[in-house]
Design a protein around this motif. Structure first.
Motif, short mmCIF file in Angstrom:
data_model
loop_
_atom_site.label_atom_id
_atom_site.label_comp_id
_atom_site.label_asym_id
_atom_site.label_seq_id
_atom_site.Cartn_x
_atom_site.Cartn_y
_atom_site.Cartn_z
N ASP A 1 20.30 57.20 50.37
CA ASP A 1 19.93 58.60 50.10
C ASP A 1 19.49 58.79 48.65
O ASP A 1 19.87 59.76 47.97
CB ASP A 1 21.12 59.53 50.40
CG ASP A 1 21.49 59.51 51.88
OD1 ASP A 1 20.58 59.26 52.70
OD2 ASP A 1 22.68 59.71 52.19
N GLY A 2 18.73 57.81 48.14
CA GLY A 2 18.17 57.94 46.79
C GLY A 2 19.15 57.70 45.67
O GLY A 2 18.86 58.01 44.50
N ARG A 3 20.32 57.16 45.98
CA ARG A 3 21.30 56.88 44.92
C ARG A 3 21.83 55.46 45.09
O ARG A 3 21.97 54.96 46.23
CB ARG A 3 22.48 57.87 45.00
CG ARG A 3 22.11 59.31 44.73
CD ARG A 3 21.74 59.53 43.26
NE ARG A 3 21.30 60.89 42.99
CZ ARG A 3 20.02 61.29 42.98
NH1 ARG A 3 19.05 60.44 43.23
NH2 ARG A 3 19.70 62.54 42.70
N PRO A 4 22.19 54.77 43.97
CA PRO A 4 22.68 53.39 44.09
C PRO A 4 24.11 53.31 44.63
O PRO A 4 24.97 54.08 44.21
CB PRO A 4 22.63 52.88 42.65
CG PRO A 4 22.74 54.10 41.80
CD PRO A 4 22.12 55.22 42.57
N VAL A 5 24.31 52.40 45.57
CA VAL A 5 25.67 52.12 46.06
C VAL A 5 25.95 50.66 45.72
O VAL A 5 25.17 49.77 46.07
CB VAL A 5 25.77 52.34 47.58
CG1 VAL A 5 27.14 51.91 48.09
CG2 VAL A 5 25.52 53.80 47.91
N VAL A 6 27.04 50.41 45.00
CA VAL A 6 27.34 49.07 44.50
C VAL A 6 28.40 48.41 45.35
O VAL A 6 29.46 49.00 45.61
CB VAL A 6 27.81 49.13 43.02
CG1 VAL A 6 28.12 47.73 42.50
CG2 VAL A 6 26.77 49.79 42.15
N ASP A 7 28.13 47.18 45.79
CA ASP A 7 29.13 46.39 46.52
C ASP A 7 29.92 45.59 45.48
O ASP A 7 29.40 44.62 44.92
CB ASP A 7 28.43 45.46 47.51
CG ASP A 7 29.43 44.66 48.34
OD1 ASP A 7 30.60 44.59 47.94
OD2 ASP A 7 29.03 44.12 49.38
N PRO A 8 31.18 45.98 45.21
CA PRO A 8 31.93 45.29 44.15
C PRO A 8 32.20 43.83 44.44
O PRO A 8 32.46 43.05 43.52
CB PRO A 8 33.24 46.10 44.07
CG PRO A 8 33.34 46.83 45.36
CD PRO A 8 31.95 47.02 45.88
N VAL A 9 32.15 43.44 45.72
CA VAL A 9 32.39 42.04 46.06
C VAL A 9 31.21 41.16 45.59
O VAL A 9 31.39 40.01 45.21
CB VAL A 9 32.60 41.89 47.59
CG1 VAL A 9 32.74 40.43 47.98
CG2 VAL A 9 33.83 42.67 48.01
N LEU A 10 30.02 41.74 45.59
CA LEU A 10 28.84 40.97 45.19
C LEU A 10 28.55 41.05 43.69
O LEU A 10 27.83 40.22 43.15
CB LEU A 10 27.61 41.46 45.96
CG LEU A 10 27.61 41.21 47.48
CD1 LEU A 10 26.35 41.80 48.11
CD2 LEU A 10 27.68 39.72 47.77
N CYS A 11 29.12 42.05 43.02
CA CYS A 11 28.81 42.24 41.59
C CYS A 11 29.43 41.12 40.76
O CYS A 11 30.61 40.84 40.85
CB CYS A 11 29.36 43.59 41.12
SG CYS A 11 29.16 43.85 39.35
#
Ligand code: SF4
Ligand code: SF4
Length: 226
Positions: A193-203
């Motif tokens: 929806d036009g906003r970043p969602v961060v996957d903490p497992v991949l960061c």
């Protein structure tokens, strides 16, 4: 001639490989500097007095030699640069827990920025060849405006994809450009929806997304204008 040293601590050498990936630009850089220490490229055993030390890798706190090297770099270099995520923010080594042969005791790793005073940090895992080239050119030209964000990063030993949430999205500053998602080396960021969602497992805590976000410095820039 500017004297430059490359020092490797707990790292994979990928940052140095990225530097050499500049190909003909590397030759241009080498015409302007004297490489006085680099264990991978030249046979010099002791860190020399230098103008700039490019340090990659974090510091293992159970390794006395690593701590001594970090201290020695600070004493011998006028400018210390944390090259890449591990030196700047810990990077992948933030997840180390030890218990691996041949040194199971080596379990705690801190970014260089937490161990000694660092003047500039270059984000990325690895930083892109172009970013390293442009940084070194700016350093050689004393381009303070270009170097300023790298100086600010040196004062931030911790980064994470979550910074986007805290410093940009939650502050109504995100404009949905997707630059953060495009810059993430592990594809930890998805635009929803036009906003970043961060996957903490991949960061892997490389700092690139925050560095590339065009809005993250907005509040401090406004303060400067006011
Ligand atoms: S979300 Fe991606 S770009 Fe941002 S710090 Fe984590 S790994 Fe780096
Ligand atoms: S780079 Fe910054 S402004 Fe652009 S989508 Fe990501 S958080 Fe939003």
């Amino acid at each position: 001639m500017v004297k430059v040293a490359h020092v490797q601590l707990s790292s994979c050498c990928g940052c140095l490989i990225s530097l050499t990936d500049t190909y003909e630009k590397l030759l241009e850089i080498l015409n302007s500097i004297e490489l006085v220490y680099c264990q991978t490229l030249i046979d010099v055993r002791e860190i020399k007095e230098c103008d700039v030390a490019l340090v990659e890798g974090s510091v293992c706190l159970e390794d006395h030699h690593a701590l001594e090297v970090a201290k020695e770099v600070r004493e011998k270099a006028k400018i210390v640069v944390a090259l890449g995520a591990c030196a700047a923010f810990g990077g992948l080594t933030r997840y180390c827990k030890g218990n691996q042969l041949p040194k199971p005791v080596n379990s705690s790793f801190s970014p260089l920025t937490e161990v000694i005073k660092v003047d500039y940090s270059i984000p990325g895992c690895p930083p892109s060849p172009e970013a390293i080239y442009s940084f070194i050119k700016a350093l050689l030209n004393n381009d303070e405006a270009y170097l300023k964000p790298y100086k600010l990063l040196a004062e931030m030993p911790e980064v994470c994809g979550c910074d986007l949430l805290y410093k940009v999205v939650n502050k109504e500053l995100c404009m949905g450009c997707g630059t953060c998602s495009a810059s993430c080396p592990t594809r930890a960021i998805t635009m929803v929806d036009g906003r970043p969602v961060v996957d903490p497992v991949l960061c892997i805590k490389c700092g690139l997304c925050s560095f590339q976000c065009p809005r993250i410095l907005y509040p401090s820039l406004l303060e400067e204008i006011e």
